[in-house]
Design an enzyme around this catalytic site. Structure first.
Site, PDB file in Angstrom:
ATOM      1  N   GLU A  86       0.821  -1.213   0.000  1.00 18.56           N
ATOM      2  CA  GLU A  86       0.000   0.000   0.000  1.00 18.56           C
ATOM      3  C   GLU A  86       0.853   1.260   0.000  1.00 18.56           C
ATOM      4  O   GLU A  86       1.726   1.442   0.860  1.00 18.56           O
ATOM      5  CB  GLU A  86      -0.949   0.007   1.202  1.00 18.56           C
ATOM      6  CG  GLU A  86      -1.908   1.178   1.188  1.00 18.56           C
ATOM      7  CD  GLU A  86      -3.000   1.084   2.235  1.00 18.56           C
ATOM      8  OE1 GLU A  86      -3.596   2.111   2.554  1.00 18.56           O
ATOM      9  OE2 GLU A  86      -3.253  -0.036   2.729  1.00 18.56           O
ATOM     10  N   LYS A 264      -7.751  -0.043  11.221  1.00 21.34           N
ATOM     11  CA  LYS A 264      -7.148  -0.580   9.997  1.00 21.34           C
ATOM     12  C   LYS A 264      -5.881   0.200   9.669  1.00 21.34           C
ATOM     13  O   LYS A 264      -4.867  -0.382   9.254  1.00 21.34           O
ATOM     14  CB  LYS A 264      -8.145  -0.505   8.846  1.00 21.34           C
ATOM     15  CG  LYS A 264      -7.668  -1.183   7.558  1.00 21.34           C
ATOM     16  CD  LYS A 264      -6.912  -0.260   6.620  1.00 21.34           C
ATOM     17  CE  LYS A 264      -6.480  -0.979   5.346  1.00 21.34           C
ATOM     18  NZ  LYS A 264      -5.666  -0.118   4.460  1.00 21.34           N
ATOM     19  N   ASP A 280       3.145 -14.107  12.192  1.00 19.33           N
ATOM     20  CA  ASP A 280       1.789 -14.455  11.779  1.00 19.33           C
ATOM     21  C   ASP A 280       0.896 -13.211  11.796  1.00 19.33           C
ATOM     22  O   ASP A 280       0.407 -12.793  12.860  1.00 19.33           O
ATOM     23  CB  ASP A 280       1.235 -15.526  12.726  1.00 19.33           C
ATOM     24  CG  ASP A 280      -0.092 -16.110  12.260  1.00 19.33           C
ATOM     25  OD1 ASP A 280      -0.773 -15.473  11.449  1.00 19.33           O
ATOM     26  OD2 ASP A 280      -0.448 -17.208  12.720  1.00 19.33           O
ATOM     27  N   HIS A 378      -1.725  10.227  -0.094  1.00 13.73           N
ATOM     28  CA  HIS A 378      -1.835   8.852  -0.590  1.00 13.73           C
ATOM     29  C   HIS A 378      -1.793   8.820  -2.112  1.00 13.73           C
ATOM     30  O   HIS A 378      -1.075   8.016  -2.709  1.00 13.73           O
ATOM     31  CB  HIS A 378      -3.134   8.225  -0.082  1.00 13.73           C
ATOM     32  CG  HIS A 378      -3.350   6.825  -0.575  1.00 13.73           C
ATOM     33  ND1 HIS A 378      -2.660   5.740  -0.059  1.00 13.73           N
ATOM     34  CD2 HIS A 378      -4.152   6.334  -1.546  1.00 13.73           C
ATOM     35  CE1 HIS A 378      -3.046   4.639  -0.674  1.00 13.73           C
ATOM     36  NE2 HIS A 378      -3.948   4.977  -1.584  1.00 13.73           N
TER      37      HIS A 378
END
Length: 425
Positions: A86, A264, A280, A378
């Site tokens: 991302e 998130k 993990d 972004h």
């Protein structure tokens, strides 16, 4: 045209070599030579290692690894590898850390290295009595558990405590035993699962009930990583920026729809470091979101306040079950390299670094949302992706990306037109 698959039943697929699987897959799905070559090119993970890590291995998915700079944690400068696809994630951490660096950076701590294994007991008519029967066997349980992993005991870990709960379910009352185990520098899933499976028959015998599930809990609330940081108001753009960020936090704290995206963003940073170090990601993510709901509703993993001096103080506390030994942390060469770059000595230290990255990520996201909006930064970084998707190569990528940002249209259709103009077509 999309190839129709007549059947997904491929007898003995796992028995073939990697090259044979790729050839068979290419034949069935009519993959061209380019696709087959991509599958065969495993990058920095050899086919041999990959084939032993997962079943039916045919290739790798390469994820970019970047370095978060400016990170000062507990008085020590650290370079942090982050694996993510991302745009803006690595840059966000760098920017947040830079704004906190001169004020001392991040302070971190860890609650411990204990994991929980659960044993489910059913079919008992006297669950409260059964609970006490299990608790009375604590020292026998300690002996059974510690005998499962002599190396863990030698390293200073092992069984630490016992919890037994009676819960009401649609299937009737269940007696749930928690084994509390110090797993030291391992994530610990294999160790605690082995202990739970070894102990389960004894619990059934002691109580006259039947044991079913015997497995760890990913809500590792005895393994909490904590980080805090103070950003001086003058370093982040003034009181208006600070107050906007506080209101953004209050929104996330009160509303699960906002909290989901708020958290998130935190996990953008957390999962990137977890992945880069071969740990993990799913376990850490599950624990984080469960912990965010521990008070009966989903809320923020971070807390933000204004200090008496008028500065912005951020705090994060979340489960962080990561390790330095076992699994991909030792098998994957890139994970080993990432741990060398981090230059850390324990799993707890790794967890604390990850918590600091999560807090930094949250700072940058809230600041962007409270000021220019998330899309400006972004999309500026994402413009390079769009340029390459449009077919730009070499110097064209930067040139086209600048054009897209200047026009305020970071879209593939605009990129294709502008690329044609750039090439004089």
């Amino acid at each position: 045209m999309t190839q129709t698959l007549s059947s997904s039943r491929i007898s003995g697929f796992h028995k073939h070599s990697v090259s044979e699987r790729i050839a068979l897959l290419s034949k069935i799905m009519q993959l061209d030579a380019t696709d087959s070559d991509l599958l065969a090119n495993c990058g920095n993970l050899s086919q041999e290692v990959g084939n032993h890590m997962i079943e039916n291995f045919v290739g790798t998915m390469t994820i970019p690894v970047g370095i978060a700079t400016n990170m000062r944690i507990d008085g020590k400068d650290v370079l942090v590898p982050m694996a993510t696809e991302e745009s803006s994630v690595v840059a966000a951490v760098c920017n947040a850390a830079r704004q906190a660096y001169d004020n001392g950076g991040f302070i971190t701590s860890m609650s411990g290295a204990e994991m929980i294994a659960q044993i489910q007991l059913v079919n008992v008519t006297d669950p409260t009595h059964a609970r006490l029967c299990i608790l009375e066997k604590k020292e026998e349980i300690r002996a059974i558990c510690d005998a499962c992993d002599p190396l863990l005991i030698k390293l200073g870990g092992g069984f630490r405590d016992l919890e037994v709960r009676v819960i009401e379910t649609k299937s009737g009352p269940m007696v749930i035993t928690h084994l509390i185990v110090d797993t030291r520098d391992a994530m610990g899933a294999n160790a605690v699962n082995t202990m739970a499976e070894k102990l389960a028959p004894s619990i059934a015998q002691w109580t006259g009930g039947k044991t079913y599930l015997r497995i760890l809990s990913n809500l590792a609330d005895r393994r909490l990583a904590r980080a805090r940081c103070i950003w001086r108001t003058e370093d982040i753009g003034g009181e208006a920026v600070r107050d906007g960020m506080i209101m953004a936090y209050h929104f996330a704290e009160s509303d699960p729809y906002r909290a989901a995206t708020h958290n998130k963003g935190i996990m953008n940073g957390v999962s990137a470091v977890v992945l880069a170090t071969g740990n993990d990601t799913r376990a850490v993510e599950a624990g984080a979101h469960a912990y965010a709901s521990r008070n009966g509703r989903y809320s923020s993993l971070t807390s933000w306040e204004v200090t008496p001096e008028g500065d912005l103080a951020g705090v994060i506390e979340m489960p962080m079950a990561v390790g330095l030994v076992g699994g991909a942390t030792k098998l994957h060469p890139m994970a080993r390299a990432a741990l060398k770059i981090l230059n850390i000595a324990s799993a707890s230290e790794l967890a604390q670094v990850i918590a600091a990255v999560g807090l930094a990520q949250n700072f940058s996201a809230m600041k962007a949302l409270a000021t220019t909006g998330i899309q400006k930064g972004h999309m500026t970084l994402h413009s390079h992706n769009i340029a390459m998707m449009a077919g730009a190569v070499g110097k064209e990528v930067d040139q086209l990306a600048k054009i897209l940002v200047a026009k305020g249209g970071v879209r593939i259709d605009i990129a294709e037109k502008e690329l044609a103009l750039l090439r004089g077509e």
